[in-house]
Design a protein around this motif. Sequence first.
Motif, PDB file in Angstrom:
ATOM      1  N   MET A   1      89.733  36.632   5.829  1.00  0.00           N
ATOM      2  CA  MET A   1      88.388  36.242   6.282  1.00  0.00           C
ATOM      3  C   MET A   1      87.552  35.781   5.085  1.00  0.00           C
ATOM      4  SD  MET A   1      85.568  38.523   8.364  1.00  0.00           S
ATOM      5  CE  MET A   1      83.981  37.839   8.775  1.00  0.00           C
ATOM      6  N   LYS A   2      86.928  34.601   5.200  1.00  0.00           N
ATOM      7  CA  LYS A   2      86.131  34.052   4.115  1.00  0.00           C
ATOM      8  C   LYS A   2      84.816  34.805   3.975  1.00  0.00           C
ATOM      9  CE  LYS A   2      84.163  29.718   2.402  1.00  0.00           C
ATOM     10  NZ  LYS A   2      83.943  28.288   2.705  1.00  0.00           N
ATOM     11  N   MET A   3      84.506  35.190   2.725  1.00  0.00           N
ATOM     12  CA  MET A   3      83.256  35.913   2.452  1.00  0.00           C
ATOM     13  C   MET A   3      82.063  34.961   2.574  1.00  0.00           C
ATOM     14  SD  MET A   3      82.261  38.077  -0.963  1.00  0.00           S
ATOM     15  CE  MET A   3      80.675  38.885  -1.130  1.00  0.00           C
ATOM     16  N   GLN A   4      81.025  35.425   3.264  1.00  0.00           N
ATOM     17  CA  GLN A   4      79.832  34.591   3.431  1.00  0.00           C
ATOM     18  C   GLN A   4      79.125  34.428   2.096  1.00  0.00           C
ATOM     19  OE1 GLN A   4      76.562  36.066   5.862  1.00  0.00           O
ATOM     20  NE2 GLN A   4      76.348  34.044   6.792  1.00  0.00           N
ATOM     21  N   GLU A   5      78.652  33.199   1.836  1.00  0.00           N
ATOM     22  CA  GLU A   5      77.976  32.918   0.577  1.00  0.00           C
ATOM     23  C   GLU A   5      76.660  33.688   0.466  1.00  0.00           C
ATOM     24  OE1 GLU A   5      77.401  28.722   0.371  1.00  0.00           O
ATOM     25  OE2 GLU A   5      79.486  28.301  -0.151  1.00  0.00           O
ATOM     26  N   ARG A   6      76.366  34.131  -0.739  1.00  0.00           N
ATOM     27  CA  ARG A   6      75.069  34.720  -1.061  1.00  0.00           C
ATOM     28  C   ARG A   6      74.297  33.683  -1.863  1.00  0.00           C
ATOM     29  NH1 ARG A   6      76.367  39.760  -4.472  1.00  0.00           N
ATOM     30  NH2 ARG A   6      77.834  38.251  -5.346  1.00  0.00           N
ATOM     31  N   ILE A   7      73.078  33.410  -1.422  1.00  0.00           N
ATOM     32  CA  ILE A   7      72.327  32.286  -1.969  1.00  0.00           C
ATOM     33  C   ILE A   7      71.010  32.757  -2.589  1.00  0.00           C
ATOM     34  CG2 ILE A   7      71.216  30.080  -1.405  1.00  0.00           C
ATOM     35  CD1 ILE A   7      73.154  29.910   1.007  1.00  0.00           C
ATOM     36  N   VAL A   8      70.686  32.191  -3.747  1.00  0.00           N
ATOM     37  CA  VAL A   8      69.378  32.377  -4.369  1.00  0.00           C
ATOM     38  C   VAL A   8      68.618  31.068  -4.225  1.00  0.00           C
ATOM     39  CG1 VAL A   8      68.124  32.866  -6.501  1.00  0.00           C
ATOM     40  CG2 VAL A   8      70.250  34.084  -5.999  1.00  0.00           C
ATOM     41  N   LEU A   9      67.485  31.120  -3.536  1.00  0.00           N
ATOM     42  CA  LEU A   9      66.676  29.938  -3.234  1.00  0.00           C
ATOM     43  C   LEU A   9      65.537  29.833  -4.251  1.00  0.00           C
ATOM     44  CD1 LEU A   9      65.672  27.600  -1.500  1.00  0.00           C
ATOM     45  CD2 LEU A   9      64.683  29.269   0.070  1.00  0.00           C
ATOM     46  N   ILE A  10      65.423  28.666  -4.877  1.00  0.00           N
ATOM     47  CA  ILE A  10      64.465  28.474  -5.968  1.00  0.00           C
ATOM     48  C   ILE A  10      63.572  27.277  -5.667  1.00  0.00           C
ATOM     49  CG2 ILE A  10      64.235  28.070  -8.463  1.00  0.00           C
ATOM     50  CD1 ILE A  10      67.205  29.068  -8.651  1.00  0.00           C
ATOM     51  N   ASP A  11      62.275  27.470  -5.831  1.00  0.00           N
ATOM     52  CA  ASP A  11      61.336  26.356  -5.762  1.00  0.00           C
ATOM     53  C   ASP A  11      61.492  25.517  -7.032  1.00  0.00           C
ATOM     54  OD1 ASP A  11      58.931  24.858  -4.940  1.00  0.00           O
ATOM     55  OD2 ASP A  11      58.010  25.891  -6.630  1.00  0.00           O
ATOM     56  N   GLU A 169      61.098  23.725   6.549  1.00  0.00           N
ATOM     57  CA  GLU A 169      61.547  24.799   7.429  1.00  0.00           C
ATOM     58  C   GLU A 169      62.949  24.506   7.961  1.00  0.00           C
ATOM     59  OE1 GLU A 169      60.240  26.959  11.628  1.00  0.00           O
ATOM     60  OE2 GLU A 169      58.749  25.830  10.474  1.00  0.00           O
ATOM     61  N   GLN A 170      63.180  23.251   8.323  1.00  0.00           N
ATOM     62  CA  GLN A 170      64.503  22.857   8.801  1.00  0.00           C
ATOM     63  C   GLN A 170      65.534  22.939   7.682  1.00  0.00           C
ATOM     64  OE1 GLN A 170      65.543  22.281  11.916  1.00  0.00           O
ATOM     65  NE2 GLN A 170      67.598  22.116  11.031  1.00  0.00           N
ATOM     66  N   ASP A 171      65.127  22.577   6.464  1.00  0.00           N
ATOM     67  CA  ASP A 171      66.035  22.666   5.318  1.00  0.00           C
ATOM     68  C   ASP A 171      66.478  24.103   5.080  1.00  0.00           C
ATOM     69  OD1 ASP A 171      65.942  19.953   4.875  1.00  0.00           O
ATOM     70  OD2 ASP A 171      64.409  20.072   3.321  1.00  0.00           O
ATOM     71  N   VAL A 172      65.530  25.037   5.202  1.00  0.00           N
ATOM     72  CA  VAL A 172      65.866  26.448   5.025  1.00  0.00           C
ATOM     73  C   VAL A 172      66.851  26.895   6.101  1.00  0.00           C
ATOM     74  CG1 VAL A 172      64.963  28.806   5.108  1.00  0.00           C
ATOM     75  CG2 VAL A 172      63.752  27.059   3.806  1.00  0.00           C
ATOM     76  N   LYS A 173      66.631  26.452   7.333  1.00  0.00           N
ATOM     77  CA  LYS A 173      67.547  26.818   8.412  1.00  0.00           C
ATOM     78  C   LYS A 173      68.946  26.264   8.158  1.00  0.00           C
ATOM     79  CE  LYS A 173      64.097  27.256  12.096  1.00  0.00           C
ATOM     80  NZ  LYS A 173      63.570  26.692  13.370  1.00  0.00           N
ATOM     81  N   GLU A 174      69.005  25.044   7.671  1.00  0.00           N
ATOM     82  CA  GLU A 174      70.313  24.464   7.360  1.00  0.00           C
ATOM     83  C   GLU A 174      70.982  25.230   6.227  1.00  0.00           C
ATOM     84  OE1 GLU A 174      72.289  20.233   5.934  1.00  0.00           O
ATOM     85  OE2 GLU A 174      70.384  20.226   7.023  1.00  0.00           O
ATOM     86  N   LEU A 175      70.188  25.621   5.234  1.00  0.00           N
ATOM     87  CA  LEU A 175      70.728  26.407   4.126  1.00  0.00           C
ATOM     88  C   LEU A 175      71.268  27.744   4.622  1.00  0.00           C
ATOM     89  CD1 LEU A 175      71.148  26.487   1.065  1.00  0.00           C
ATOM     90  CD2 LEU A 175      68.841  27.440   0.845  1.00  0.00           C
ATOM     91  N   GLN A 176      70.579  28.336   5.586  1.00  0.00           N
ATOM     92  CA  GLN A 176      71.033  29.611   6.142  1.00  0.00           C
ATOM     93  C   GLN A 176      72.371  29.479   6.856  1.00  0.00           C
ATOM     94  OE1 GLN A 176      67.297  30.432   8.275  1.00  0.00           O
ATOM     95  NE2 GLN A 176      67.190  32.389   7.193  1.00  0.00           N
ATOM     96  N   SER A 177      72.678  28.280   7.334  1.00  0.00           N
ATOM     97  CA  SER A 177      73.984  28.069   7.975  1.00  0.00           C
ATOM     98  C   SER A 177      75.112  28.097   6.957  1.00  0.00           C
ATOM     99  CB  SER A 177      73.992  26.732   8.725  1.00  0.00           C
ATOM    100  OG  SER A 177      74.039  25.636   7.834  1.00  0.00           O
ATOM    101  N   LYS A 178      74.744  27.959   5.667  1.00  0.00           N
ATOM    102  CA  LYS A 178      75.745  27.997   4.607  1.00  0.00           C
ATOM    103  C   LYS A 178      76.062  29.422   4.164  1.00  0.00           C
ATOM    104  CE  LYS A 178      75.188  23.441   4.226  1.00  0.00           C
ATOM    105  NZ  LYS A 178      76.193  22.461   4.707  1.00  0.00           N
ATOM    106  N   GLY A 179      75.118  30.338   4.376  1.00  0.00           N
ATOM    107  CA  GLY A 179      75.305  31.710   3.929  1.00  0.00           C
ATOM    108  C   GLY A 179      74.021  32.502   4.072  1.00  0.00           C
ATOM    109  N   THR A 180      73.946  33.622   3.375  1.00  0.00           N
ATOM    110  CA  THR A 180      72.787  34.506   3.425  1.00  0.00           C
ATOM    111  C   THR A 180      71.881  34.255   2.231  1.00  0.00           C
ATOM    112  OG1 THR A 180      74.041  36.233   4.563  1.00  0.00           O
ATOM    113  CG2 THR A 180      72.012  36.905   3.440  1.00  0.00           C
ATOM    114  N   ILE A 181      70.615  33.963   2.493  1.00  0.00           N
ATOM    115  CA  ILE A 181      69.648  33.800   1.399  1.00  0.00           C
ATOM    116  C   ILE A 181      69.197  35.190   0.976  1.00  0.00           C
ATOM    117  CG2 ILE A 181      67.437  32.812   0.699  1.00  0.00           C
ATOM    118  CD1 ILE A 181      67.877  30.618   2.788  1.00  0.00           C
TER     119      ILE A 181
END
Length: 218
Positions: A1-11, A169-181
Amino acid sequence: MKMQERIVLIDFAGTLVKGDIIEEANVFRSDILQRALPTKEEHADPEKFYKINREFVKDITGLTAEARIKYRKNDLDFMELTGTQAQNQISTNLFQIGMYMAAKKHGEGIVPEGLVEQLQRIKGMGYKLAIVSGVRTDIISGMLQIANVPVEFDYIYGQPPVLGIENQEQDVKELQSKGTISYVLGDKMSDLQRGLEGAKSIFVKWGHSAGGEEDYEV
């Protein structure tokens, strides 16, 4: 099972890139627009900032908000710009030039001291790095390359050349589809209040804060 990505979101502006670098680019733009430098209040209110710049673009070019401009995109498709959209694009074209000039002049120094090393450490821990910003994508990507910033960002969600699209807001939602922020870094309340359940918000003090960020905790 592939591990879900952990993401750090930066302005970007005021967080990844120092506030005085933004000011340097604003000096270039302001000189051409024949306006005073933006105030702290303008920086904290992007919509007000864009509106003021549009007025100065109108003054020096004669382009009104009611105009309709035929526009051809890089993919060769066609669209029509409103005068407001064209004014925004002219303003950010000037900002792009100023930002690229600052990146060439300062190199890695566009990033706050010590942040590059911390981002490299975070990458080494297995996190993905993402940027979600109101700055144009081509400005972000171009500056990082011109300045030779030694950090690889996995995701860059900026704006198109035509601003005025409420897409973060949509960009954040798309990013969330990649993994967990897991973490969010920003210099303004709007950066921290992205509605990310479970994400830790980190306020940085070197940018353009709007007020109240230090009291905000998630």
